[in-house]
Design a protein around this motif. Structure first.
Motif, PDB file in Angstrom:
ATOM      1  N   CYS A   1      10.111   4.925  15.348  1.00  0.00           N
ATOM      2  CA  CYS A   1      10.475   5.050  16.765  1.00  0.00           C
ATOM      3  C   CYS A   1      10.039   6.398  17.325  1.00  0.00           C
ATOM      4  CB  CYS A   1      11.980   4.864  16.934  1.00  0.00           C
ATOM      5  SG  CYS A   1      12.556   3.172  16.651  1.00  0.00           S
TER       6      CYS A   1
ATOM      7  N   THR B   1       6.160   6.570  17.515  1.00  0.00           N
ATOM      8  CA  THR B   1       5.650   5.695  18.572  1.00  0.00           C
ATOM      9  C   THR B   1       5.824   6.325  19.943  1.00  0.00           C
ATOM     10  OG1 THR B   1       6.105   3.699  17.275  1.00  0.00           O
ATOM     11  CG2 THR B   1       5.909   3.439  19.651  1.00  0.00           C
TER      12      THR B   1
ATOM     13  N   LEU C   1       1.321   6.667  10.625  1.00  0.00           N
ATOM     14  CA  LEU C   1       0.681   5.788  11.599  1.00  0.00           C
ATOM     15  C   LEU C   1      -0.776   5.570  11.208  1.00  0.00           C
ATOM     16  CD1 LEU C   1       0.624   4.263  14.328  1.00  0.00           C
ATOM     17  CD2 LEU C   1       0.011   6.451  15.403  1.00  0.00           C
TER      18      LEU C   1
ATOM     19  N   VAL D   1      10.379  -0.150  21.093  1.00  0.00           N
ATOM     20  CA  VAL D   1      10.030  -0.630  19.755  1.00  0.00           C
ATOM     21  C   VAL D   1      10.897  -1.835  19.439  1.00  0.00           C
ATOM     22  CG1 VAL D   1      10.131  -0.113  17.288  1.00  0.00           C
ATOM     23  CG2 VAL D   1       9.191   1.566  18.875  1.00  0.00           C
TER      24      VAL D   1
ATOM     25  N   THR E   1       4.540  -3.087  13.431  1.00  0.00           N
ATOM     26  CA  THR E   1       5.580  -2.836  14.426  1.00  0.00           C
ATOM     27  C   THR E   1       5.073  -3.274  15.792  1.00  0.00           C
ATOM     28  OG1 THR E   1       6.343  -0.908  13.181  1.00  0.00           O
ATOM     29  CG2 THR E   1       7.060  -1.086  15.468  1.00  0.00           C
TER      30      THR E   1
ATOM     31  N   VAL F   1      -3.409   1.551  16.240  1.00  0.00           N
ATOM     32  CA  VAL F   1      -2.749   0.871  17.353  1.00  0.00           C
ATOM     33  C   VAL F   1      -3.656  -0.278  17.783  1.00  0.00           C
ATOM     34  CG1 VAL F   1      -1.857   1.089  19.697  1.00  0.00           C
ATOM     35  CG2 VAL F   1      -1.644   3.007  18.098  1.00  0.00           C
TER      36      VAL F   1
ATOM     37  N   LEU G   1       1.451  -1.772  16.153  1.00  0.00           N
ATOM     38  CA  LEU G   1       1.236  -0.497  15.478  1.00  0.00           C
ATOM     39  C   LEU G   1       1.437  -0.693  13.983  1.00  0.00           C
ATOM     40  CD1 LEU G   1       1.582   0.450  18.436  1.00  0.00           C
ATOM     41  CD2 LEU G   1       2.699   2.503  17.537  1.00  0.00           C
TER      42      LEU G   1
ATOM     43  N   VAL H   1       5.253  -3.061  19.728  1.00  0.00           N
ATOM     44  CA  VAL H   1       5.653  -2.056  20.705  1.00  0.00           C
ATOM     45  C   VAL H   1       5.331  -2.581  22.107  1.00  0.00           C
ATOM     46  CG1 VAL H   1       5.212   0.280  21.571  1.00  0.00           C
ATOM     47  CG2 VAL H   1       5.330  -0.155  19.103  1.00  0.00           C
TER      48      VAL H   1
END
Length: 752
Positions: A648, A651, A690, A576, A564, A693, A678, A566
């Motif tokens: 979302c 994050t 998750l 996002v 993802t 990062v 991410l 970000v």
């Protein structure tokens, strides 16, 4: 320059004052100190008047988002502690009086700590102020006249609009054009001129059209009264509504709206009167005039500059075209300097597509800037970013990375960030979407026992595994705290396996001493022969291994994770990007306990494309998330939407945890943004976890097939959301776009 801005239209409002916020923002972006004093409400057609007989009372306005009516008015000014710096431009003064009074109070009663005012700008007026009929009653010109009468240079600025759409792009162009013209006039002020009346056509491309010195067209009202008789039986109309109708020139008279006339009349009929000038007198006089006056020049789409004396007459001796120096000067300069040709070409393309080549100029070094305060955007490798320039030019310099952000991008710091946040916020969504791990430090394998004394929960799990059957053992994933591209990741379920992993990485003492740990950048030391960077062998994190993962019918039982993208902007908005990637492992998945020999075959467990053949992405390893299987047994046909919603929410929360809970290790800047990658793993129940990062993510793993559709569009959206609003080009995307979803709006109180 220290510039005082006043107007006659009042505080920002799409209905009555749509231009002043853009002008102030553009002046500040050009490096000027701007102080603002405005009437608290519409004061058009009032000329250079003062209201006597009543005390003038101020209120205090804090502007919100450009082109949105979200500013707030307060009875008292904001209080600052002694050690806080003054926040220039974030609080304006409103007074219940006229534009001329705004000038008097702004010059002599506020902002003295900012030094003497060098120039007063009155406007931009909501409409033209050409010809004597408009000028003699203009509150905009009246404000500039008052400044000139006080011995200050002044510019009365008016925007001759033809549309009420308030296009942010057109307004931004007019603001930039106006600021450049104001700067030119200030540097080339002519003897005998008290003020300049400037009229700018609010049309696309105005900055490319000519600018002329003009005389003021001398005209008269020829159609009779400028007031309309209104039957006294009709109540007074709202003054703001009448002003709106006068601008539109399309309203019916109040007399026409009356129900009927009284049966009996006195010899003198009792009436009310409302302001309703016949603008056709003005427009006809302009049409019949010869070139050279202000009305004709604006009608032809060009900017007029009329030098005036304080007696309302234009100063003689000025004619001809004004040519601004560097008339093609762009809104900003840009430096795109990436080591990856994949990124370099796409960011350059995004700037061309979303800004247009006329709005920016590509340079290779900050030394190429005309001045240190020239607006500039740096998109560079972290170690080549000139953060000193960023810090000392906060209103004109934008960078693509924060200076400090290890609370997120280093795995052991991220673990602490999440753990601390959940401790303070037990109901946080992070508790259900992050596997809490244990971090420890280790220099040599022989000290593993000592390291595990701190991570006692991990030691306890490994000890219990000795008594458990293979299918019930708890498996752990080991990650070096500063690794990237999948380096150094291993699976284990016993202390013996963990010991063997560290012994595998043992290096000579001389090699270990030569390794360096850079304070904030991603590590770039050479890999040793075992596929891990030697300088990373100190900080580690062990996390529970997520099993069973979601396996899709179309993926040949291969495990995958979601990448993802970000975007974090300023201090702090988090977005996002909806175009996500699914990155698949090279081989079909099997649980680690089914065949312990398979533990060493990381290609079944790790989904990073660096483990693919040749280290490059292909159609089999990288797919678009939204094109994955529509239906998944047990999860239904809406599983992707639910996963996106989880991503979302997680994050937004993890960035807030870093920004508020780990402020020392994640320090945002109002004039920086950063793109992060991410990684999330979806388990069999559809929960998104998750994993990590990444700063400066490996965009090239997207591959050539998806280059334009994913990374190309990501960079274009980034220009819309982060770059254009900062430089005042267009702020319409600050609340997100169709593809860039705003997931956190965290006001950390860090301004320019």
């Amino acid at each position: 320059m220290h510039i005082l801005v006043v107007n006659d239209d009042g505080p920002p409002s799409n209905q009555s004052s749509p231009y002043v916020h853009s002008l102030v923002h553009t002046l500040q972006s050009a490096g000027h100190v701007v102080s603002v004093v405005l009437p608290h409400q519409q004061r058009s057609w009032i000329g250079k008047a003062h209201l006597i007989g009543a005390s003038v009372q101020p209120t205090y306005f804090r502007p919100g988002t450009l082109h949105q009516d979200d500013g707030t008015t307060h009875a008292l000014p904001r209080c600052y502690s002694e050690d806080e710096k003054d926040h220039d431009g974030d609080e304006w003064v409103l007074i219940d009086s006229t534009p001329a009074s705004c000038v008097q109070i702004g010059l002599y009663h506020y902002f003295q700590e900012r030094g003497p005012v060098d120039l007063v700008v009155s406007g931009p007026n909501y409409g033209r102020n050409t010809t004597s009929l408009f000028a003699m009653s203009s509150g905009t010109i009246g404000g500039a006249m008052e400044a000139a009468a006080c011995g200050k240079r002044a510019v009365a600025l008016s925007y001759a609009f033809s549309s009420r759409d308030h296009d942010p792009v057109v307004i931004a162009e007019a603001s930039g054009h106006s600021v450049r013209l104001i700067e030119y006039l200030a540097k080339n002020w002519a003897d005998g001129v008290d003020l300049y009346s400037v009229n700018v056509p609010l049309e696309p491309g105005v900055s490319q059209n000519k600018i002329f010195y003009t005389e003021m067209l001398d005209n008269r009202w020829k159609s009779g009264s400028c007031f309309q008789a209104v039957d006294a039986a009709v109540s007074d109309r709202n003054p703001d509504l009448r002003e709106h109708e006068v601008r539109n020139q399309g309203d019916k008279s109040d007399a026409q709206l009356a129900e009927g006339a009284p049966a009996q009349r006195s010899r003198i009929q009792h009436k009310h009167f409302q302001w309703a000038p016949n603008f056709s007198d003005v427009y006809k006089s302009v049409e019949e005039s010869q070139p050279g006056n202000d009305g004709w020049t604006v009608k032809e789409g060009m900017t007029s500059v009329t030098p005036l004396k304080v007696n309302f007459m234009h100063a003689p001796g000025f004619q001809g075209e004004i040519k601004l120096p560097d008339n093609d000067e762009p809104a900003l300069h840009s430096i795109v300097d990436s080591d990856d040709p994949y990124v370099q070409s796409l960011m350059e393309q995004a700037l061309r597509r979303r800004l247009g080549e006329a709005r920016y100029k590509a340079i290779s070094s900050l030394s190429d800037l005309p001045s240190t305060s020239t607006p500039v955007f740096q998109y560079r490798e972290y170690e080549r970013l000139d953060f000193e320039h960023v810090m000392f030019n906060s209103s004109s310099s934008l960078a693509n990375a924060y200076i400090i952000r290890k609370a997120l991008i280093r795995k052991h710091y991220l673990s602490n960030t999440v753990t601390n946040w959940i401790t303070k916020h037990p109901d946080s969504i992070l508790g259900k979407h992050v596997k809490l791990g244990f971090d420890f430090e280790l220099d040599y394998a022989e000290f593993l026992d000592d390291a595990l004394l701190e991570a006692y929960e991990l030691r306890d799990s490994l000890e219990k595994n000795e008594e458990r059957p293979a299918s019930e053992k708890e498996w752990w994933i080991l990650k070096p705290g500063m690794s990237d591209r999948g380096q150094g990741i291993r699976l284990f379920n016993s202390e013996e396996q963990l010991q063997e992993i560290f012994e595998e990485w043992e290096v000579d003492e001389s090699d270990a001493e030569s390794g360096s740990e850079r304070p904030e950048e991603e590590p770039n030391d050479e890999e040793d022969g075992n596929g891990v960077v030697t300088s990373q062998l100190r900080h580690f994190i062990a996390q529970p291994y997520i099993d069973p993962p979601l396996l899709l019918p179309s993926s040949s039982q291969r495990k995958f994770h979601i990448r993802t993208y970000v975007l974090a902007v300023g201090a702090l908005k988090v977005y996002v990007f909806d175009e996500m990637l699914a990155l698949f492992a090279a081989k079909p998945y099997c649980p680690p306990w089914e065949d312990e020999d398979e533990v060493t075959d990381l290609a079944r467990h790790l989904t990073n494309t660096c483990f693919q053949e040749g280290g490059s992405a292909n159609k089999e390893s990288v797919r678009r998330f939204w094109q994955l299987d529509h239906y998944v047994p047990g999860l239904g046909d809406d599983w992707k939407g639910k996963v996106f919603d989880q991503i979302c929410a997680v994050t937004g929360e993890v960035f807030e945890a870093a920004a508020r809970g780990m402020m020392i290790h994640f320090q945002t800047l109002p004039n920086a943004f950063e793109l992060y990658g991410l990684d999330f793993l979806v388990d069999k129940q559809g929960a998104a976890w998750l994993l990590e990062v990444n700063a400066y993510p490996d965009f090239a793993q997207t591959g050539e097939d998806l280059k334009e559709a994913v990374v190309g569009r990501l960079f274009e959206e980034t220009v819309d959301v982060a770059v254009k609003p900062f430089f005042g080009v267009d702020e319409s995307a600050v609340e997100g776009t169709e593809h860039m979803k705003l997931v956190a709006n965290i006001d950390l109180g860090r301004k320019f």
